[in-house]
Design an enzyme around this catalytic site. Structure first.
Site, PDB file in Angstrom:
ATOM      1  N   GLY A  14      35.747  24.776  86.188  1.00 13.92           N
ATOM      2  CA  GLY A  14      36.338  25.864  85.383  1.00 13.92           C
ATOM      3  C   GLY A  14      37.260  26.540  86.242  1.00 13.92           C
ATOM      4  N   LYS A  15      38.169  27.329  85.685  1.00 15.43           N
ATOM      5  CA  LYS A  15      39.079  28.316  86.188  1.00 15.43           C
ATOM      6  C   LYS A  15      39.124  29.735  85.396  1.00 15.43           C
ATOM      7  CE  LYS A  15      42.642  29.137  89.028  1.00 15.43           C
ATOM      8  NZ  LYS A  15      41.929  30.491  89.453  1.00 15.43           N
ATOM      9  N   GLY A  16      38.323  30.577  85.764  1.00 11.35           N
ATOM     10  CA  GLY A  16      38.486  31.918  85.029  1.00 11.35           C
ATOM     11  C   GLY A  16      39.256  32.769  85.776  1.00 11.35           C
ATOM     12  N   ARG A  17      39.195  34.029  85.003  1.00 15.61           N
ATOM     13  CA  ARG A  17      40.122  35.112  85.552  1.00 15.61           C
ATOM     14  C   ARG A  17      39.713  35.478  86.936  1.00 15.61           C
ATOM     15  NH1 ARG A  17      39.065  39.188  81.028  1.00 15.61           N
ATOM     16  NH2 ARG A  17      37.172  38.703  82.280  1.00 15.61           N
ATOM     17  N   GLY A  29      38.542  33.893  90.056  1.00 15.93           N
ATOM     18  CA  GLY A  29      38.286  32.504  90.793  1.00 15.93           C
ATOM     19  C   GLY A  29      37.990  31.265  89.965  1.00 15.93           C
ATOM     20  N   VAL A  33      35.445  27.815  89.069  1.00 12.30           N
ATOM     21  CA  VAL A  33      33.906  27.607  89.265  1.00 12.30           C
ATOM     22  C   VAL A  33      34.101  25.765  89.794  1.00 12.30           C
ATOM     23  CG1 VAL A  33      31.996  27.258  87.889  1.00 12.30           C
ATOM     24  CG2 VAL A  33      33.518  29.290  87.433  1.00 12.30           C
ATOM     25  N   LYS A  43      30.725  29.903  91.824  1.00 15.23           N
ATOM     26  CA  LYS A  43      31.883  30.631  91.360  1.00 15.23           C
ATOM     27  C   LYS A  43      32.586  30.995  92.805  1.00 15.23           C
ATOM     28  CE  LYS A  43      32.062  33.726  87.977  1.00 15.23           C
ATOM     29  NZ  LYS A  43      32.510  35.056  87.186  1.00 15.23           N
ATOM     30  N   ASP A  60      31.152  42.042  78.706  1.00 16.80           N
ATOM     31  CA  ASP A  60      32.131  41.247  78.488  1.00 16.80           C
ATOM     32  C   ASP A  60      31.420  40.055  77.745  1.00 16.80           C
ATOM     33  OD1 ASP A  60      34.539  39.263  80.547  1.00 16.80           O
ATOM     34  OD2 ASP A  60      34.567  39.996  78.101  1.00 16.80           O
TER      35      ASP A  60
HETATM   36  N1  LIG Z   1      29.143  33.691  85.573  1.00 14.09           N
HETATM   37  C1  LIG Z   1      28.959  32.372  86.473  1.00 14.09           C
HETATM   38  C2  LIG Z   1      29.049  32.063  87.415  1.00 14.09           C
HETATM   39  C3  LIG Z   1      29.156  31.291  88.204  1.00 14.09           C
HETATM   40  C4  LIG Z   1      29.244  30.033  87.589  1.00 14.09           C
HETATM   41  C5  LIG Z   1      29.320  30.102  86.084  1.00 14.09           C
HETATM   42  N2  LIG Z   1      29.942  28.690  85.133  1.00 14.09           N
HETATM   43  C6  LIG Z   1      28.708  27.975  85.146  1.00 14.09           C
HETATM   44  N3  LIG Z   1      27.678  28.134  85.496  1.00 14.09           N
HETATM   45  C7  LIG Z   1      26.728  27.240  85.196  1.00 14.09           C
HETATM   46  N4  LIG Z   1      26.920  25.957  84.641  1.00 14.09           N
HETATM   47  C8  LIG Z   1      28.247  25.721  84.380  1.00 14.09           C
HETATM   48  N5  LIG Z   1      28.625  24.564  83.462  1.00 14.09           N
HETATM   49  C9  LIG Z   1      29.802  24.219  83.265  1.00 14.09           C
HETATM   50  C10 LIG Z   1      30.766  25.067  83.188  1.00 14.09           C
HETATM   51  C11 LIG Z   1      30.459  26.590  83.885  1.00 14.09           C
HETATM   52  O1  LIG Z   1      31.487  27.377  84.114  1.00 14.09           O
HETATM   53  C12 LIG Z   1      29.350  26.707  84.527  1.00 14.09           C
HETATM   54  C13 LIG Z   1      29.439  31.293  85.314  1.00 14.09           C
END
Ligand SMILES: Nc1cccc(Nc2ncnc3[nH]ccc(=O)c23)c1
Length: 304
Positions: free
Chosen positions: A14-17, A19, A21, A34, A138
């Site tokens: 994943g790529k959030g606002r 950082g 993941v 993350k 959020d």
């Molecule tokens: N708030 C937070 C903090 C750290 C990691 C995340 N994201 C995730 N956590 C657990 N499983 C996942 N599986 C698939 C995509 C993800 O993004 C994911 C969210």
């Protein structure tokens, strides 16, 4: 060697606002990590502090392992290590599969249970540390994860606030969250920051939108997945655009007429309307939403 070093990173998921993941393995456990860049220190600090609040462990809150800082010479990275969920976010999950009404109720009820745990103050008891009331700020399908048992857990506590600490109520500090999901009082800048309940009302408004996203995917009326207001604002809508639609015109996502044929869909529609009411004080508490969803769930076929 602290916790951060033991992680074997597998793939970026994943790529959030804030950082990126990564999926990883830590002491034989599947973890999601993350990785915050140094300029997102505040969000990492906030999410870490909230997770370190007592009694935050709950089956419908994203499980937390640890926070850590790993430094490679000059650039340091802050890490947040949580349980890994293969299904990913509720946003991802709703894209790739339609659901039956029972799954709809399990997803909605479990998400409401997680939010209700956050919102509820637990007083110090004999041997219990208690927890303050916490508002998420959020709530959206991208910040809710789907566990392998079909239940949701609430993640992304980077904007959460505790009811027991004075909040820096600088006006711009109140415009946090995702614009698409912002409540009318936030968009009209009428939020009362010194009244902690107002943050709970904001969460319930956003929860109503999440219920609409879930319900839309329930058979036999399932429609294509859509984000709220998909047809009235552009992608990545501006604050002003959302203020016009939600604040001024008081628009809400449409309830399809065909739902009126099915009692459970009728009740679900009624519930989401009582979550996204224009007047915050009129909205249901998340505890009431949870109770209503649970009684609807009990009325479906399998026992719970
Ligand atoms: N708030 C937070 C903090 C750290 C990691 C995340 N994201 C995730 N956590 C657990 N499983 C996942 N599986 C698939 C995509 C993800 O993004 C994911 C969210």
């Amino acid at each position: 060697r602290t916790v951060g070093q033991h992680i074997t990173y597998k793939e970026r998921i994943g790529k959030g606002r804030f950082g990126a993941v990564w999926r990883g393995v830590w002491l034989d456990e599947d973890v999601a990590v993350k990785v915050f860049t140094s300029l997102e220190e505040t969000s990492w600090n906030q999410e870490t502090e909230i997770y370190n609040t007592g009694m935050l462990r709950h089956e419908n809150i994203l499980g937390y392992y640890a926070s850590d800082t790993v430094g490679m010479n000059s650039c340091t990275h802050n890490l947040l290590i949580v349980h890994y969920h293969e299904n990913g976010s509720l946003y991802d999950y709703l894209q790739c599969s339609d659901i039956d009404m029972e799954e709809m109720l399990i997803l909605a009820h479990s998400a409401s249970a997680g939010l209700a745990h956050l919102h509820t103050e637990i007083k110090e008891g004999t041997g219990r540390h208690g927890k303050p009331a916490i508002a998420h700020r959020d709530i959206k399908t991208k910040n809710i994860l789907v566990k392998s048992n079909g239940q949701c857990c609430i993640g992304d506590l980077g904007h959460a606030v505790r009811g027991d600490v004075k909040l820096d109520a600088a006006p711009e500090k109140l415009l946090v969250g995702t614009k698409r999901y912002m409540a009318p009082e936030v968009l009209n800048k009428e939020l009362k920051p010194d009244f902690f309940e107002s943050f709970k009302y904001v969460d319930v408004y956003a929860f109503g939108l999440v219920m609409w996203e879930i319900a839309r995917r329930a058979r036999p009326f399932a429609e294509e997945y859509r984000v709220p207001f998909w047809d009235v604002v552009q992608a990545d809508p501006s604050f002003e655009e959302m203020r016009q639609v939600v604040g001024v015109q008081q628009q809400r996502p449409p309830i399809p007429n065909k739902w009126s044929k099915e009692p459970l869909m009728c009740e679900t529609a009624k519930l989401m309307r009582e979550c996204w009411a224009q007047n915050p004080k009129v909205r249901l508490t998340i505890l009431r939403v949870k109770k209503n969803l649970y009684s609807m769930l009990k009325s479906t076929s399998r026992e719970h």
